[in-house]
Scaffold this active site. Structure first.
Site, short mmCIF file in Angstrom:
data_model
loop_
_atom_site.label_atom_id
_atom_site.label_comp_id
_atom_site.label_asym_id
_atom_site.label_seq_id
_atom_site.Cartn_x
_atom_site.Cartn_y
_atom_site.Cartn_z
N CYS A 74 -45.02 -0.99 -20.75
CA CYS A 74 -44.00 -1.52 -19.85
C CYS A 74 -42.74 -0.66 -19.86
O CYS A 74 -42.30 -0.20 -20.92
CB CYS A 74 -43.68 -2.92 -20.38
N ARG A 104 -54.95 -0.88 -7.07
CA ARG A 104 -54.95 -2.20 -6.44
C ARG A 104 -54.75 -2.10 -4.94
O ARG A 104 -55.35 -2.81 -4.17
CB ARG A 104 -53.84 -3.07 -7.01
P1 XMP Z 1 -48.55 -5.49 -25.34
O1 XMP Z 1 -47.30 -5.07 -26.06
O2 XMP Z 1 -49.40 -6.37 -26.16
O3 XMP Z 1 -48.02 -6.35 -24.09
O4 XMP Z 1 -49.28 -4.33 -24.77
C1 XMP Z 1 -48.88 -6.87 -23.10
C2 XMP Z 1 -48.05 -7.42 -21.97
O5 XMP Z 1 -47.31 -6.39 -21.30
C3 XMP Z 1 -46.93 -6.85 -20.01
N1 XMP Z 1 -47.19 -5.81 -19.02
C4 XMP Z 1 -46.24 -5.16 -18.32
N2 XMP Z 1 -44.93 -5.33 -18.31
N3 XMP Z 1 -44.75 -3.58 -16.70
C5 XMP Z 1 -44.18 -4.54 -17.46
O6 XMP Z 1 -42.96 -4.71 -17.39
C6 XMP Z 1 -46.09 -3.37 -16.66
O7 XMP Z 1 -46.59 -2.49 -15.98
C7 XMP Z 1 -46.87 -4.22 -17.51
N4 XMP Z 1 -48.21 -4.32 -17.72
C8 XMP Z 1 -48.36 -5.31 -18.64
C9 XMP Z 1 -47.77 -8.09 -19.73
O8 XMP Z 1 -46.94 -9.22 -19.85
C10 XMP Z 1 -48.83 -8.02 -20.83
O9 XMP Z 1 -49.38 -9.27 -21.13
#
Ligand code: XMP
Length: 511
Positions: free
Chosen positions: A327, A429
């Protein structure tokens, strides 16, 4: 299903005091003071880790795999549910492509059963060629033979058709006919079915009603799976539970309708900023169309955001803006809340109500699970931790890595984790492969693609996490997750140590 363990009641002044302590902080800022241990063994089979996922869903293990297209498809969701958590199938399929996501849900729902309510069935007059094709397509070795009225005629297994010329032969000629089968009339409990199967030495037990119509099928494989996996997350029919994400715009309602038809147990409406008009509209439309179908909404990271989702009647809320491994939201927008502050804020807003809080993102070491669950999460959602595993989608790629000690380069296996808001995930997507560069840049990515080392099965990782969580409970002087939370919230100051920089280095820096 047993009733969910409620989060402890929090005294308002205690909550406010803790919120002051955790402002601006995340997992690595804290360590917990050990308490007198009361458990004889840190045994995951004996320590209760059950928690609420959402209003009506209870998990035996507080672990959820993230709805990301490099993390959760059917193989991951099956392992998570077998191990007592749950997987949320991502919606990273192109718009209009609802079918592929539905198929993933169906695969999970068909992985295990108590009673198979709708076993694959074939007509007695069908050809063996058709039967073989159905077995290959469904990967099922036993077909129930039923007539047009659904009356049981027999059973056909792959052994019955092996080495037999398929062309002109009909199913009726090779099946074991009904009069040679052991059949049970009416519904049956797993225990009854097992007794009958042992006594009559059979592996398949068809169930019929008084008129001979097929009601279902019990298999010995399913019964032994139930026994081997006592913590698995199952629905009322003994099938594994699974969730699926639908988004908040576009085809989300149609997607939800198809997923519900396929038997999905919980839907997740998650967008980067869940405290928004887009979410309000999505939740209102969802409730209007689907009534009280279980739904988790997110993501939020503030008390106001949490209350907003509760007022929109969410059964669970996902908490986390910006902590995720893939993220970049905080870098690109300068908005977000350090995850421990976000969890405490949202927990205080939710209180001990039946709404589940899912601590989503930023859990990089197993020890952070305990912190996420104590500071406010009913359960935790993880992406990066599972990204390199065999069950995660995507191929293993070998990359050269330079060893600093020897200066030699070695090939190391990696898999890709990508944020769902990364250019790469969005491009897939939207099917904008041909779009020019400017258009893609206008999307405003809030995620990135990273390589994570390939690391075996997610099952091993979950089991290690669970063991470590049991050890946390032992260090915390409790006998269960609920017990540790009770003790923690009674007096957080007895547990919480805010680390100095050198304390943090001593705790977490190695090498
Ligand atoms: P971890 O730290 O376990 O977190 O890899 C998983 C969570 O990350 C979020 N997620 C994103 N957040 N941009 C974001 O701001 C993204 O592209 C993105 N992809 C995933 C999401 O909440 C996930 O469960």
């Amino acid at each position: 299903m047993k009733p969910p363990a409620a989060y402890p009641k929090i005294v308002a002044s205690t909550g406010r005091a803790l919120l002051d302590v955790v402002r601006g902080c995340t997992f690595d800022d804290f360590i917990l003071r050990p308490q007198k241990s009361i458990v004889a063994r840190r045994d995951p089979a004996a320590i209760d880790l059950s928690c609420r996922l959402s209003r009506r869903i209870v998990l035996n293990r507080p672990i959820v795999s993230a709805n990301m297209d490099t993390v959760t498809r059917a193989p991951m969701a099956i392992v998570q549910a077998e191990e007592g958590g749950i997987g949320i199938i991502d919606r990273g399929f192109r718009p209009g492509e609802i079918e592929p996501q539905v198929r993933e849900v169906e695969k999970v729902k068909r992985a295990q059963h108590g009673v198979i309510a709708d076993p694959y069935r074939i007509a007695p007059e069908a050809s063996l060629e058709e039967a073989a094709a159905m077995m290959a397509r469904s990967r099922v070795g036993t077909l129930v033979v039923a007539d047009v009225d659904g009356r049981l005629q027999g059973i056909l297994t792959n052994r019955d058709i092996r080495f037999v010329p398929k062309g002109a032969t009909r199913v009726a000629e090779r099946m074991t006919p009904r009069d040679q089968l052991v059949v049970h009339e009416g519904p049956v409990t797993p225990e009854e079915a097992e007794r009958l199967m042992v006594r009559r030495k059979i592996k398949k037990l068809p169930l019929v009603d008084a008129t001979g119509r097929l009601l279902g099928l019990v298999t010995s494989r399913d019964i032994s799976r139930q026994r081997q996996l006592p913590f698995a997350t199952r629905d009322a029919h003994g099938r594994l539970m699974v969730g699926a994400a639908i988004g908040a715009t576009g085809d989300y309602l149609e997607r939800a309708a198809e997923l519900i038809k396929a038997g999905v147990d919980v839907l997740v409406i998650d967008i980067a900023h869940g405290h928004s008009m887009v979410m309000q509209r999505a939740m209102e439309q969802f409730r209007k169309r689907f009534g009280d179908v279980e739904v988790i909404a997110g993501n939020v990271a503030t008390a106001e955001g949490a209350r907003f989702l509760i007022d929109l009647s969410a059964d669970g809320i996902k908490v986390g803006i910006g902590p995720g491994g893939g993220c970049t939201t905080r870098m690109t927008t300068s908005f977000g809340v350090p995850q421990v502050q976000a969890l405490v804020e949202c927990r205080l807003a939710v209180g001990d109500s039946a709404v589940g809080v899912i601590a989503d993102g930023g859990i990089k070491r197993h020890g952070a699970l305990a912190l996420a669950l104590l500071f406010g999460g009913d359960s935790t959602m993880l992406g990066s931790a599972f990204a390199g595993t065999e069950e995660a989608p995507g191929e293993v790629v070998h990359k050269s890595v330079l060893l600093p000690e020897s200066g030699k380069s070695v090939k190391v296996p990696f898999k890709v984790l990508r944020g769902m808001a990364s250019i790469e995930a969005i491009r897939d997507r939207l099917d904008v492969e041909d779009a020019d560069k400017v258009e893609l840049e206008e999307i405003g990515a809030e995620g990135m693609e990273v390589s994570v080392p390939a690391r075996g099965s997610a099952r091993t990782i979950v089991r290690e996490m669970v063991k470590h969580l049991c050890s946390s409970i032992s260090y915390g002087g409790a006998g269960s997750l609920a017990g540790l939370r009770e003790a923690f919230w009674k007096d957080p100051s007895a547990f919480v140590i805010k680390q100095s920089d050198s304390g943090r280095r001593e705790s977490y820096d190695r090498g």
